[in-house]
Design a protein around this motif. Structure first.
Motif, PDB file in Angstrom:
ATOM      1  N   SER B  78       0.861  -1.170   0.000  1.00 19.61           N
ATOM      2  CA  SER B  78       0.000   0.000   0.000  1.00 19.61           C
ATOM      3  C   SER B  78       0.890   1.210   0.000  1.00 19.61           C
ATOM      4  CB  SER B  78      -0.994  -0.003   1.146  1.00 19.61           C
ATOM      5  OG  SER B  78      -0.332  -0.133   2.349  1.00 19.61           O
ATOM      6  N   MET B  79       0.304   2.292  -0.486  1.00 19.24           N
ATOM      7  CA  MET B  79       1.128   3.465  -0.721  1.00 19.24           C
ATOM      8  C   MET B  79       0.437   4.689  -0.147  1.00 19.24           C
ATOM      9  SD  MET B  79       2.904   4.531  -4.258  1.00 19.24           S
ATOM     10  CE  MET B  79       3.641   6.136  -4.541  1.00 19.24           C
ATOM     11  N   VAL B  80       1.205   5.548   0.483  1.00 21.32           N
ATOM     12  CA  VAL B  80       0.676   6.830   0.938  1.00 21.32           C
ATOM     13  C   VAL B  80       1.286   7.900   0.049  1.00 21.32           C
ATOM     14  CG1 VAL B  80       0.522   8.455   2.851  1.00 21.32           C
ATOM     15  CG2 VAL B  80       0.440   5.996   3.286  1.00 21.32           C
ATOM     16  N   PHE B  81       0.403   8.644  -0.610  1.00 23.07           N
ATOM     17  CA  PHE B  81       0.877   9.619  -1.584  1.00 23.07           C
ATOM     18  C   PHE B  81       1.148  10.959  -0.925  1.00 23.07           C
ATOM     19  CE2 PHE B  81      -1.348   6.440  -3.875  1.00 23.07           C
ATOM     20  CZ  PHE B  81      -0.759   6.365  -5.124  1.00 23.07           C
ATOM     21  N   GLN B  82       2.029  11.705  -1.556  1.00 15.15           N
ATOM     22  CA  GLN B  82       2.384  13.019  -1.034  1.00 15.15           C
ATOM     23  C   GLN B  82       1.154  13.916  -0.965  1.00 15.15           C
ATOM     24  OE1 GLN B  82       5.640  14.769  -3.103  1.00 15.15           O
ATOM     25  NE2 GLN B  82       5.532  16.669  -1.963  1.00 15.15           N
ATOM     26  N   SER B  83       0.284  13.807  -1.978  1.00 10.15           N
ATOM     27  CA  SER B  83      -0.906  14.663  -2.021  1.00 10.15           C
ATOM     28  C   SER B  83      -2.111  13.953  -1.416  1.00 10.15           C
ATOM     29  CB  SER B  83      -1.187  15.028  -3.456  1.00 10.15           C
ATOM     30  OG  SER B  83      -1.299  13.837  -4.214  1.00 10.15           O
ATOM     31  N   TYR B  84      -1.880  12.937  -0.634  1.00 10.26           N
ATOM     32  CA  TYR B  84      -2.914  12.141   0.053  1.00 10.26           C
ATOM     33  C   TYR B  84      -3.724  11.262  -0.883  1.00 10.26           C
ATOM     34  CZ  TYR B  84      -1.939  16.044   3.147  1.00 10.26           C
ATOM     35  OH  TYR B  84      -1.314  16.998   3.855  1.00 10.26           O
ATOM     36  N   LEU B 121      -5.266   5.968  14.831  1.00 12.82           N
ATOM     37  CA  LEU B 121      -4.892   7.263  14.268  1.00 12.82           C
ATOM     38  C   LEU B 121      -5.726   8.413  14.827  1.00 12.82           C
ATOM     39  CD1 LEU B 121      -4.545   5.946  10.649  1.00 12.82           C
ATOM     40  CD2 LEU B 121      -2.683   6.879  11.995  1.00 12.82           C
ATOM     41  N   GLY B 122      -6.594   8.127  15.767  1.00 13.04           N
ATOM     42  CA  GLY B 122      -7.417   9.184  16.350  1.00 13.04           C
ATOM     43  C   GLY B 122      -8.403   9.781  15.368  1.00 13.04           C
ATOM     44  N   LEU B 123      -9.025   8.932  14.555  1.00  5.62           N
ATOM     45  CA  LEU B 123      -9.951   9.440  13.536  1.00  5.62           C
ATOM     46  C   LEU B 123     -11.399   9.065  13.833  1.00  5.62           C
ATOM     47  CD1 LEU B 123      -7.928   8.481  10.341  1.00  5.62           C
ATOM     48  CD2 LEU B 123      -8.392  10.788  11.129  1.00  5.62           C
ATOM     49  N   GLU B 124     -11.664   8.530  15.025  1.00  4.27           N
ATOM     50  CA  GLU B 124     -13.013   8.010  15.298  1.00  4.27           C
ATOM     51  C   GLU B 124     -14.109   9.034  15.059  1.00  4.27           C
ATOM     52  OE1 GLU B 124     -10.567   7.570  17.981  1.00  4.27           O
ATOM     53  OE2 GLU B 124     -11.185   5.753  19.050  1.00  4.27           O
ATOM     54  N   ARG B 139      -6.382  14.693   6.852  1.00 10.10           N
ATOM     55  CA  ARG B 139      -6.345  13.958   5.576  1.00 10.10           C
ATOM     56  C   ARG B 139      -5.159  13.028   5.539  1.00 10.10           C
ATOM     57  NH1 ARG B 139      -7.756  18.645   1.111  1.00 10.10           N
ATOM     58  NH2 ARG B 139      -9.275  19.623   2.464  1.00 10.10           N
ATOM     59  N   GLN B 140      -4.051  13.558   6.041  1.00 13.75           N
ATOM     60  CA  GLN B 140      -2.830  12.775   6.092  1.00 13.75           C
ATOM     61  C   GLN B 140      -3.054  11.490   6.879  1.00 13.75           C
ATOM     62  OE1 GLN B 140       0.155  12.991   4.763  1.00 13.75           O
ATOM     63  NE2 GLN B 140       0.254  11.030   5.801  1.00 13.75           N
ATOM     64  N   ARG B 141      -3.748  11.624   8.002  1.00 11.10           N
ATOM     65  CA  ARG B 141      -3.984  10.452   8.836  1.00 11.10           C
ATOM     66  C   ARG B 141      -4.939   9.476   8.151  1.00 11.10           C
ATOM     67  NH1 ARG B 141      -5.570  12.702  14.381  1.00 11.10           N
ATOM     68  NH2 ARG B 141      -5.639  14.708  13.312  1.00 11.10           N
ATOM     69  N   ARG B 146      -5.860   4.430   5.426  1.00  7.97           N
ATOM     70  CA  ARG B 146      -6.221   3.649   4.256  1.00  7.97           C
ATOM     71  C   ARG B 146      -5.129   2.633   3.952  1.00  7.97           C
ATOM     72  NH1 ARG B 146      -7.373   6.949  -1.125  1.00  7.97           N
ATOM     73  NH2 ARG B 146      -5.139   7.202  -0.999  1.00  7.97           N
ATOM     74  N   ALA B 147      -3.890   3.061   4.196  1.00  5.14           N
ATOM     75  CA  ALA B 147      -2.783   2.135   3.933  1.00  5.14           C
ATOM     76  C   ALA B 147      -2.728   1.011   4.967  1.00  5.14           C
ATOM     77  CB  ALA B 147      -1.465   2.900   3.899  1.00  5.14           C
ATOM     78  N   ILE B 148      -3.002   1.335   6.230  1.00  5.35           N
ATOM     79  CA  ILE B 148      -2.786   0.274   7.231  1.00  5.35           C
ATOM     80  C   ILE B 148      -3.924  -0.733   7.319  1.00  5.35           C
ATOM     81  CG2 ILE B 148      -1.184   1.609   8.629  1.00  5.35           C
ATOM     82  CD1 ILE B 148      -3.327   2.074  10.640  1.00  5.35           C
ATOM     83  N   VAL B 149      -5.171  -0.343   6.974  1.00  6.81           N
ATOM     84  CA  VAL B 149      -6.241  -1.343   7.085  1.00  6.81           C
ATOM     85  C   VAL B 149      -5.987  -2.527   6.175  1.00  6.81           C
ATOM     86  CG1 VAL B 149      -8.124   0.140   7.822  1.00  6.81           C
ATOM     87  CG2 VAL B 149      -7.707  -0.183   5.401  1.00  6.81           C
TER      88      VAL B 149
END
Ligand SMILES: Nc1ncnc2c1ncn2[C@@H]1O[C@H](COP(=O)(O)OP(=O)(O)OP(=O)(O)O)[C@@H](O)[C@H]1O
Ligand SMILES: [Mg+2]
Lengths: 298, 365
Positions: B78-84, B121-124, B139-141, B146-149
Motif C-alpha cells: 500500500s502506498m501513501v501519496f504526497q498529495s494524500y 490514528l485518532g480518527l473516530e 487527511r494525512q492520517r 487507508r494504507a494500514i487497514v
C-alpha cells in the motif's frame, strides 16, 4: 439633486430593460395570452376571444398530442442514454491517445459544425430506401436482398432519426466528459490501483463519480436540445408518414402554421416548455448532488 | 511480510534515463528511507516498486517473487501519496475501507478493521466526514489509515509529511514510528527531510541523479559518509567542505592556510594529492565550547575573526572565514560573541573527513 443620484442607475439600466421587454417579455406574454384564445392566423380578430383554459382542456384528451409528447420523451431518453455511453467511450479513447490528441478532438467536433438541416438532408439521403447508402451497403454485403423501408416504417424511421440525432450530437457528451477526464487528478486513480482495483473497478468507483457532474451538464444541454428537436425530423420525415414519427415541435409547427390554429399551438408549446423545465430541473438537481459528492470547487 | 530487492533497476522517460540501474536489498520488516535532492528519482523508484510506473530495465522482487509485470493490485503493497490522493466522493470510513470492499471482505470485518485503524490514528470522530471537510493533518492520517487497514506486506510512503506544519510533522513522525513497531511490515519511505530519515529509518538510502550514493544506518551515513555528496547532504548545518592539497603531513588550502593532516589519514594519502577536507560544525567550535565525544581527539586551534552568529538558544552557530570560505561552527554553552571579535577555534581533526577531489569518494578505509 439627491433623488437624481439615486435614480441614475435605474435610468441607465432602462434601455436594457426596454429592449429585453420588447424582445422577450412581451412576445412571451403575448403567446401565453394567445394560448387562452382560439386564435387562428386566418382570422386575426379571433385573438380577442378569451376562452380560458379550453385549449389546455382539449389537449389533455387529445390522443395525437400525447402520442407526440410520449414519442419526444422516448426520443429524449433513448438518445441521451446512447449519446452518453458513446460519448463516454469516445472521450476515454481520445484521452488514451498519446499522439494526435488535438487532431482527434477537432475531428470529434466535426458533426457539431453541421447545421441540423444539413444533417437531416444527409441522413434522409443515406436512409432512402431506393438510392440510400445504407440499403446499398446492406444489399452489397448480402445482408438483405430487399429494400428496407427505413423512413416509411414507423419504428425504422424513429431509429433513423435517432441515428441522425446521435451522430450530430454525441460530441457534446464526449467533449464534456473529456474535459472531466483531463481535469481529473490522477492520484486517486493511482491510489485505487494500489488499493487493489482492476481497471474496470477503478473506472466504476473512482473515475466515474468524478465524471458524473460533467455528464450531467451535457445531459442538461442535450435534454433541452432534444426536447425542442425539430429540424432533423422536419427534413427526414416531416413527422410522417401518417404521423408515425410526429414529435412535439413538428406537431406544434403543423398546428400553428399549416392548420393556422395558433392559440392551440401555443398551448402545446407551453406544455412542451414545461417538459423541458422538468428535465432541466431534474438534471440540475443530479448535477448539484454529483458536484457535492466530489466536493467540486467550481 | 516481505523483502524487497531491486536489481539494476532502470527508468527512462523516452531516451532520458532518470534512474540508472540501482541495486538495493530491503530486509523483511526493515524501515528504509530514500533521501536525496529534488529530482533525483526517489518518487520514480517508489512508483516502480508500486507498479505505477513501467520498468525500463532490471528487476524488482517482492518477497522473492519477480513483480516486474504485475499490476499494482497483485503486489500486496500500500502506498501513501504526497498529495494524500483520497477519494473525494467517499467518507473517511469508505476511504479507509475501500481496499477491503474491493477485496470482497464481509461488511462486518471491514467495519471492524476501519474502526481499529481509526482508533490508532485518532480518527473516530471523523469517520462520516468527506475529505474536503478535513484539515491537512487529518487527511494525512486518513491516507495513512487507508494504507494500514490493508495490512500489506510492504508500505510505500512518498513524502507523506511534507504538507504538514513542523509541529504536526513531529507528531506524525512519532505515530509512524509506533505504527511500524506495531504492524511489522517492510517500509520504504521517501522524504526530503533528513531528520525524518535519521529518526525513522533502520537504513538510509541516499540518492543523487538516479544513482545510489550510499546505503547505511543513520549512524553510518552521518559518521562515515561514503562520498562528499553524502557528507554535504546529511547533517544540518551541513559539513564544512574545502579543497586542499596534501603536502608532507599537512593540508594546504588555496590561500596558503594549513592544517595538520589528520592522524587517521597519515599513511593513506600520498603527498601532492588533491583532496576535499570535511569537518562537521559539531567538530569545529570555539575552544572550550565543544562536545568531546570521549574518543581520542586531535585538536588543532586557529584564531579567527567572527563574521556572524546565529544564536539558537542552547547553542550558537558561529560563522568565521578560513581558507577563503565560510566555516560554520557550533558553540555549546554559548557566550555572546560580536562580529569582528577574535575567537580561538578548535578543529577536532580526529573527526575530519577526506574525500578524493575527482571521484568524491572517501579516503577513509
Ligand atoms: N513523466 C515524466 N516524464 C519525463 N520525466 C519525468 C517524468 N516524471 C519524472 N521525470 C523526471 O524524472 C526525474 C526524477 O523525478 P522524481 O519525481 O522521481 O524525483 P524526486 O526525487 O521524487 O523529486 P522530489 O523530491 O522533487 O519529489 C526528474 O528529473 C523528473 O524531471
Ligand atoms: Mg517525489
Amino acid at each position: 439633486m439627491k433623488s437624481w443620484r439615486l435614480l441614475a442607475p435605474y435610468l441607465l439600466l432602462l434601455p436594457a430593460f426596454i429592449v429585453l421587454a420588447a424582445v422577450v417579455v412581451v412576445p412571451l406574454l403575448l403567446s401565453l395570452y394567445s394560448s387562452f384564445t382560439p386564435f387562428r392566423l386566418t382570422r386575426p380578430d379571433s385573438i380577442w376571444t378569451f376562452i380560458g383554459l379550453r385549449n389546455y382542456e382539449r389537449l389533455f384528451t387529445d390522443w395525437e398530442f400525447w402520442v407526440a409528447f410520449g414519442r419526444t420523451v422516448l426520443l429524449l431518453t433513448v438518445a441521451l442514454n446512447l449519446e452518453m455511453v458513446l460519448g463516454l467511450g469516445l472521450a476515454v479513447l481520445v484521452e488514451k491517445a498519446t499522439r494526435g490528441q488535438r487532431l482527434l478532438r477537432t475531428i470529434m467536433m466535426f458533426p457539431m459544425m453541421f447545421s441540423p438541416v444539413l444533417v437531416g438532408f444527409q441522413f434522409k439521403f443515406m436512409f432512402n430506401d431506393n438510392i440510400g447508402l445504407i440499403n446499398n451497403a446492406l444489399q452489397g454485403l448480402g445482408l438483405t436482398d430487399r429494400a428496407i423501408p427505413w423512413l416509411i416504417d414507423g419504428t425504422l424511421a424513429f431509429i433513423a432519426i435517432l441515428t441522425a440525432e446521435i451522430w450530430s450530437s454525441t460530441a457534446v457528451f464526449a467533449i464534456f466528459i473529456l474535459a472531466g477526464l483531463m481535469a481529473m487528478p490522477k492520484e486517486p486513480v493511482e491510489a485505487a490501483r494500489v488499493d487493489g482495483c482492476t481497471p474496470w473497478q477503478t473506472f466504476r468507483y473512482v473515475t466515474w463519480p468524478y465524471l458524473m457532474p460533467f455528464a450531467f451538464i451535457a445531459m442538461t444541454i442535450r435534454s433541452l436540445d432534444i426536447a425542442r428537436a425539430y429540424d432533423i425530423v422536419k427534413i427526414m420525415t416531416d413527422g410522417g408518414p401518417a404521423k408515425r414519427t410526429e414529435i412535439l415541435w413538428t406537431l406544434i409547427a403543423r398546428t400553428g402554421y399549416s392548420d393556422a390554429r395558433m392559440g392551440l399551438a401555443n398551448a402545446m408549446a407551453y406544455i412542451a416548455i414545461l417538459l423541458s423545465i422538468v428535465f432541466t430541473a431534474m438534471f440540475f438537481r443530479q448535477l448539484a448532488k454529483a458536484r457535492a459528492q466530489i466536493a467540486a470547487e467550481w | 511480510m516481505a523483502t524487497v530487492s531491486l536489481h539494476s533497476l532502470v527508468k527512462r522517460y523516452g531516451n532520458v534515463p532518470v534512474v540508472h540501474g540501482i541495486d538495493l536489498e530491503v530486509a523483511d520488516r526493515e524501515f528504509i528511507a530514500l533521501v536525496g535532492p529534488s529530482g533525483c528519482g526517489k518518487s520514480t523508484t517508489l512508483r516502480m516498486i508500486a507498479g505505477l510506473e513501467d520498468i525500463s530495465g532490471g528487476e524488482i522482487r517482492i518477497g522473492g517473487r519477480k513483480v516486474n509485470d504485475l499490476p499494482p493490485r497483485s503486489r500486496n503493497i500500500s502506498m501513501v501519496f504526497q498529495s494524500y490522493a483520497l477519494y473525494p466522493h467517499m467518507t473517511v470510513a469508505e476511504n479507509m475501507g475501500f481496499s477491503l470492499k474491493i477485496a470482497g471482505k464481509p461488511q462486518g470485518e471491514i467495519e471492524a478493521r476501519v474502526a481499529e485503524a481509526a482508533k490508532t490514528l485518532g480518527l473516530e470522530e471523523l469517520l462520516e466526514r468527506r475529505p474536503s471537510q478535513l484539515s491537512g493533518g487529518q487527511r494525512q492520517r486518513v491516507a495513512m489509515g487507508r494504507a494500514i487497514v490493508r495490512n500489506p506486506e510492504v508500505f510505500l510512503f512518498d513524502e507523506p509529511l511534507s504538507n504538514l506544519d513542523a509541529k504536526l510533522r513531529t507528531q506524525m513522525r512519532i505515530e509512524i514510528k509506533k505504527l511500524h513497531a506495531k504492524v511489522n511490515s517492510t517500509v520504504i519511505y521517501v522524504t526530503h527531510d533528513q531528520v525524518e530519515a535519521m529518526t525513522l529509518a533502520d537504513r538510509i538510502v541516499i540518492m543523487r541523479d538516479g544513482h545510489i550514493e550510499q546505503v547505511g544506518t543513520p549512524e553510518d551515513v552521518f559518521r562515515r559518509p561514503a562520498t562528499r555528496f553524502v557528507a554535504g547532504f546529511i547533517g544540518s548545518p551541513p559539513m564544512n567542505l574545502q579543497e586542499a592539497t596534501v603536502e608532507d603531513g599537512t593540508l594546504v588550502f588555496a590561500g596558503g592556510e594549513t592544517l595538520p593532516l589528520p592522524r587517521q589519514f597519515r599513511d593513506k594519502v600520498e603527498a601532492g594529492r588533491k583532496v576535499v577536507f570535511g569537518l562537521r560544525p559539531d567538530d569545529l567550535y570555539p575552544t572550550g565550547h565543544g562536545i568531546h565525544s570521549g574518543e581520542e581527539t586531535e585538536v588543532h586551534e586557529v584564531e579567527q575573526a567572527v563574521m556572524l552568529t546565529e544564536p539558537l538558544g542552547n547553542e550558537t552557530l558561529v560563522f568565521t572565514e578560513f581558507a577563503a570560505r565560510e566555516w560554520v561552527s557550533r558553540m555549546l554553552n554559548p557566550k555572546l560573541l560580536k562580529p569582528g571579535e577574535k575567537v580561538r577555534l578548535s578543529f577536532d581533526l580526529s573527526q575530519a573527513h577526506l574525500f578524493d577531489t575527482e571521484t568524491g569518494t572517501t579516503l577513509r578505509t
